[in-house]
Design an enzyme around this catalytic site. Structure first.
Site, short mmCIF file in Angstrom:
data_model
loop_
_atom_site.label_atom_id
_atom_site.label_comp_id
_atom_site.label_asym_id
_atom_site.label_seq_id
_atom_site.Cartn_x
_atom_site.Cartn_y
_atom_site.Cartn_z
N HIS A 1 16.05 -33.86 20.45
CA HIS A 1 15.11 -34.57 21.33
C HIS A 1 13.70 -34.35 20.80
O HIS A 1 13.16 -33.25 20.88
CB HIS A 1 15.23 -34.06 22.76
CG HIS A 1 14.25 -34.72 23.69
ND1 HIS A 1 14.37 -36.04 24.05
CD2 HIS A 1 13.15 -34.26 24.32
CE1 HIS A 1 13.38 -36.36 24.87
NE2 HIS A 1 12.62 -35.29 25.04
N ASP B 1 10.03 -35.20 21.21
CA ASP B 1 8.96 -35.75 22.05
C ASP B 1 7.87 -36.38 21.20
O ASP B 1 7.46 -35.83 20.17
CB ASP B 1 8.35 -34.64 22.90
CG ASP B 1 9.26 -34.20 24.02
OD1 ASP B 1 9.62 -35.04 24.86
OD2 ASP B 1 9.62 -33.00 24.05
N ASP C 1 15.23 -37.33 29.25
CA ASP C 1 14.14 -36.41 29.59
C ASP C 1 13.11 -36.94 30.57
O ASP C 1 12.36 -36.16 31.13
CB ASP C 1 13.44 -35.93 28.32
CG ASP C 1 12.73 -34.59 28.52
OD1 ASP C 1 13.16 -33.82 29.39
OD2 ASP C 1 11.75 -34.32 27.82
N HIS D 1 7.27 -40.16 27.96
CA HIS D 1 7.34 -39.48 29.26
C HIS D 1 6.46 -38.23 29.35
O HIS D 1 6.45 -37.58 30.41
CB HIS D 1 8.79 -39.13 29.60
CG HIS D 1 9.50 -38.33 28.54
ND1 HIS D 1 10.18 -38.94 27.51
CD2 HIS D 1 9.61 -37.00 28.35
CE1 HIS D 1 10.69 -38.00 26.74
NE2 HIS D 1 10.37 -36.83 27.21
#
Length: 1079
Positions: A44, A46, A158, A475
């Site tokens: 993941h 970001d 997420d 996000h």
């Protein structure tokens, strides 16, 4: 589920756990089917959070991709799943052809698999739907053009709460399956330990509802998507043995081999069996949450697989050992892509899809799957976490993620403004391309060739703007939940792309589209400093207003002027029109010019401002000296055609004495502004610090007077909250002013009431009045028409009032606005928008938790553009429209609360920073109040008008004289023959960026992408919630459309090759790929 262990030594814990695993939960009966475990390696990544986007890419992502690709190339049994295309695209472009070919082979082998496929994993609470579509299109177009790949699985693991908007859009993108994660933990898990007991928790666990068919939209009831909720977050599996009596002995063991080795020890001969037992225990606990015998088990986490060898090598040992002891464990594990899991589930449960013929947009509906629950019209806000220490302090879960709806308001505002600017640039660029290509075909003119070079540069600027827009949907970006240095980097990127688009794209294209001769060296600018820079009597400025909506528009605009300046305004027909000069006391006493502007759909209209007086000088004394040889202007002036603007009447309102202001209904203290449709009545209220306060509304259409409505600033005191979490210490109180001042502005066009609370906190109410012009359009209403129906008056500026909220927050203060009306009995039911449609919200306690701060925070919901309350009996409605996101609620009957700005000293453990928002943003809202049926007819068009304002482009005319200017430039650019009907919104019109690689042919022209949306919801309006039938050829003016194909939402799949006549039902969206050229 919780486990309690007793012991004082770490080794004793291991023995105890190992013994427990080996005796009961690992043994497998021959009668039980083998559990199929789909181990999903992933990382993941970001797009900014604790580090900037650039830092993450150079320091982390390159390592991940380099090492993973190397590992997969060497071992065909290894697989990997990737989501964030912004990183992959950059990495891909940095590789040589040899490595690119290796990656293509891995993709072909389904070893390297793209899931989601968007630019990033966008926030779902406060991101506008057009930004979501754009960022997904960025990723999908790259994958389609490079590899012919069409993603089919959503991967939103997420974002802080799943919205109904996402599955709706994903289904239109051709997705079959959807993976989500962050939902209220009390829904996921059972909390029934003595030390942490939450009644009614764990419904998903009890009912095995971690997979369901999601029907997200009441307006599109046949849209559904098979949805999987991650049972234990997206990180590598782990197990925590909790000792509530001795917390220091709580033991966690897991399989994050790049993590803490004390918790995630590497696999050795000595611990292999114990570690295998532990993994199987985790698997068998989790499989009980599902209604079949397949388990999706994430293997990865935040920026994991930077050392892919250590991850795969350790897991290889476990897989080999467990699979070779299948009789003992009853488990079969394999590395997997996400689609392999869903394919097996569908195979085992007999779900199929068929084409839905009941809607005007092509999609599929499920057949079978009765063993899965169905979720309709519900989202998963607010996301809530339950922390043990937090629970011990408050005896409840108090981590409501409703704070980020309003955190760092200025970032949310600038991001939405940037998207609006990008939209204008995309439309203008598309039309410029069409005209430029036609000119090149007809005439090989050097000037046109020069402009083609500019178009390439302009394209590059828009690509960068598009990329940054995609980044801001992340996000941790628009949410305001990144570290300060990262948030500053987001703002820097936004400012850079906006500056490039404003300075190098829009002015150049506007000049090109308005030119009626070859391109001139003429200075167009998006900056009105040319007017502010000491204008002289006789100076002439043109302002070309660009309209990015598919409707003809007529609305008021404001232009800043130097102080003590008098002007005359002319429209595109060189006819003088009314205008009004207003001094804005809420904007440092700056001077603004207001007048009504008319623009054609997707077009441009040019207006002229002539300086007629400065510092009380007057142009009438010697016209010839002032205007030189501009014969046209001299003629107009001497014949009395020009007139000075109507000046506003400005008066300061003094405080009333306590005797006259003691009653809120005192007629002597009432102050009113209004127009032909309504009045706003204000009084000084003792209970509100004797502030001038809105107290009632006169509905002049319905002949109802003194309808109670109040509005004022409120503030919450923070209670250990942060950029994620809203935890007020108690109920809000009215914001206390410091030496308040009040002003009233009157005039024939605009009226205002300004309330100055402090030096940096104010409110200005703005009411517009109808005006009569001598142009061919003689009304301020905006008109529209269907293909064969006469124009219908629908929208005008008298239907609403605006409030300009300028806000700032002190430490541990959270400032908002509260509306209240005794005339609306909404029973604490309110409606917030997800961008496309309204979601019903009901004020309620969650899990029997009536703690005051949780009742407040847990009933705040995200607002994209609309929030409203209504009374179904009296048909009274209050609707608030906004062009930026924030949190809002209805905490009491007849009440709406909007939360604008937050500031807290609490240091959130992850960011290790305070929420120090020192910005001072202006937050504009439109307010519609009155009859519900009337408001429902107009609220959605008004929302789009607010979100997509006219953009002014300035130039100096007096340098070349106005008669020469109009010989070079047209005053109007009108690409559409007629306005679209008001229930039809042209969402997208942009040029295709790149052909699919395998079909690339430089001789083939690129097509254009276009999207239309029927903006009305089912049953919203009796007049406008209707199917729309239209043909593109009926609208494009002087353009030839030769091919129209319906496609998926991200233009990566053709659905219908022959789409001439289009029918759109309410809230249906259609995407088209068109071949178009200029006639």
């Amino acid at each position: 589920m919780f486990y309690k262990t007793f012991g004082f030594l770490f080794i004793y814990l291991i023995i105890l756990i190992s013994g427990t695993l080996s005796q009961k939960e690992i043994d497998s009966s021959n009668e039980q089917p083998v559990i199929e475990v789909f181990l999903v390696p992933h990382s993941h990544c970001d797009v900014g959070w604790l580090k900037t986007v650039e830092q993450y890419y150079t320091e982390n992502v390159t390592l991940i991709l380099n090492n993973v690709i190397e590992t997969l190339t060497k071992d065909k049994s290894k697989k990997f799943n990737w989501a964030e295309i912004i990183y992959f695209e950059r990495w891909w472009n940095d590789q040589n052809e040899t490595l690119q070919n290796q990656v293509k082979q891995l993709i072909s082998n389904k070893q390297f698999y793209f899931v989601g496929g968007g630019w990033t994993q966008n926030d779902e609470a406060i991101t506008d739907y057009q930004a979501v579509i754009n960022q997904m299109t960025l990723g999908h177009q790259f994958l389609f053009n490079q590899f012919g790949i069409k993603p089919e699985i959503g991967w939103q693991i997420d974002p802080f709460g799943p919205s109904t908007l996402t599955p709706t859009l994903f289904k239109l993108m051709g997705f079959k399956y959807h993976v989500i994660n962050r939902i209220d933990e009390r829904i996921k898990y059972i909390f029934n330990a003595t030390e942490m007991n939450i009644p009614e928790s764990g419904i998903m666990t009890i009912e095995r509802e971690f997979e369901f068919l999601w029907y997200p939209s009441s307006n599109n009831p046949n849209i559904s998507i098979f949805t999987h909720v991650l049972d234990h977050h997206y990180e590598s599996p782990s197990l925590t043995i909790v000792d509530y009596e001795i917390p220091n002995l709580t033991y966690t063991s897991g399989f994050d081999f790049e993590g803490n080795p004390k918790i995630n020890p590497p696999i050795t001969i000595l611990n292999l069996r114990f570690r295998a037992d532990l993994l199987v225990k985790i698997i068998k606990e989790r499989i009980d949450l599902f209604r079949h015998n397949n388990l999706l088990l994430p293997f990865g986490g935040d920026f994991r697989f930077q050392d892919s060898k250590i991850e795969f090598n350790n897991m290889d040992k476990l897989i080999k050992f467990i699979n070779s002891n299948q009789k003992t464990y009853g488990v079969n594990i394999k590395y997997s892509t996400v689609d392999e899991y869903f394919e097996k589930v569908i195979q085992d449960t007999n779900i199929n899809w068929k084409e839905d013929t009941t809607t005007t947009t092509t999609t599929t509906i499920p057949i079978g799957g009765d063993e899965f629950p169905k979720l309709s019209n519900l989202d998963y806000f607010d996301y809530t976490k339950c922390d043990y220490n937090d629970y011990q302090k408050y005896k409840t879960c108090s981590l409501y993620y409703s704070g980020f709806f309003s955190s760092y308001s200025e970032l949310k505002q600038i991001s939405r403004q940037s998207d609006s600017l990008l939209r204008i640039g995309e439309f203008l660029y598309s039309f410029a391309n069409l005209i430029s290509n036609n000119n090149n075909n007809d005439d090989d003119d050097d000037d046109d060739n020069d402009f083609n070079i500019q178009l390439k540069e302009i394209s590059n600027i828009l690509v960068q703007h598009r990329n940054v827009s995609g980044i801001l949907t992340h996000h941790d970006a628009i949410t305001g939940t990144a570290k300060t240095k990262v948030r500053d980097d987001y703002l820097l990127m936004l400012n850079q792309v906006q500056s490039n688009t404003m300075n190098n794209v829009i002015p150049n294209i506007v000049g090109y589209l308005l030119s009626n001769k070859s391109i001139q060296n003429f200075d167009y600018s998006c900056n009105n400093t040319i007017i502010m820079n000491s204008p002289q009597i006789g100076d002439i400025f043109s302002i070309s207003f660009t309209n990015s909506l598919g409707w003809d528009r007529s609305e008021y605009i404001q232009i800043q002027l130097p102080p003590s300046t008098i002007v005359t305004v002319y429209n595109y027909n060189l006819i003088s029109i009314q205008s009004q000069i207003v001094q804005r006391f809420d904007k440092d006493n700056q001077t603004f010019l207001y007048f009504n502007v008319e623009t054609p759909s997707l077009g441009i209209s040019t207006y002229f401002i002539i300086i007629t007086s400065t510092n009380d000088d007057n142009v009438d004394d010697d016209v010839d000296k002032v205007f030189g040889d501009d014969e046209l202007l001299i003629y107009l002036l001497k014949n009395g055609i020009l007139s000075k603007p109507i000046l506003s009447e400005i008066s300061e309102i003094s405080e009333l004495s306590s005797s006259s202001s003691s009653s809120s209904s005192s007629s002597s203290s009432q102050i009113t502004i209004g127009n032909s449709k309504f009045n706003l009545n204000f009084n000084y209220l003792n209970e509100n610090y004797n502030l001038l306060t809105l107290t009632s509304f006169d509905d002049l259409i319905e002949n109802e007077y003194s309808i109670p409505i109040t509005q004022n600033y409120i503030e919450y005191i923070s209670g250990n909250d942060n950029s994620y979490i809203f935890k007020p210490s108690g109920l809000p109180v009215n914001l206390k002013p410091e030496s308040p001042k009040f002003y009233k502005v009157t005039g024939s066009l605009v009226q205002m009431i300004t309330i100055l609370y402090t030096n940096n906190c104010s409110q200005t109410y703005i009411v517009y009045n109808s005006t009569t012009t001598t142009t061919t359009t003689t009304t301020t209403t905006t008109t529209t028409n269907n293909d064969d129906s006469p124009p219908l008056e629908l929208i005008n500026d008298e239907q609403y009032f605006e409030i300009d909220n300028i806000v700032a927050a002190g430490w541990n203060k959270e400032i908002g606005s509260q509306f209240s009306s005794e005339s609306i009995n909404n029973d604490k039911t309110f409606y917030t928008s997800n961008g496309l449609e309204l979601i019903e919200r009901n004020y309620k306690s969650l899990f029997n938790d009536t703690t005051e701060f949780n009742m407040i925070a847990g009933n705040y919901y995200p607002v994209i553009n609309t929030i409203q309350i209504l009374d179904n009996k009296s048909k009274k409605q209050l609707t608030i429209l906004t062009k930026q996101s924030f949190g809002a609620s209805s905490q009491n009957n007849g009440e709406l609360n909007l939360l604008f700005i937050r500031r807290s000293t609490d240091q959130f453990v992850t960011l290790n920073e305070t929420m120090n928002d020192i910005s001072n943003p202006l937050i504009k809202i439109k307010v519609l109040f009155g009859n519900s049926n009337s408001i429902e007819n107009i609220r959605t068009p008004h929302s789009l008008l607010l979100e997509n304002p006219l953009l002014p482009i300035y130039s100096i005319v007096s340098d070349i004289t106005i008669d020469k200017w109009i010989s070079i430039y047209n005053t109007v650019f009108k690409p559409f023959k007629t306005s679209l009907p008001y229930n039809l919104h042209l969402l997208t019109f942009t040029k295709q960026q790149q052909q699919q690689q395998q079909d690339f042919n430089e001789d083939n022209p690129l097509d254009y992408f276009i999207r239309f949306l029927n903006i009305y919801e089912i049953s919203q309006s009796e007049s406008f919630s209707q199917p729309i039938e239209f043909k593109l050829t009926n609208y494009f003016n002087n353009f030839n459309i030769t091919n129209i194909r319906e496609s998926s939402l991200t233009f990566n799949s053709i659905i219908n090759n022959n789409t001439n006549s289009i029918i759109l039902n309410p809230l249906n969206l259609i995407s088209l790929i068109i071949t178009i050229s200029k006639n």
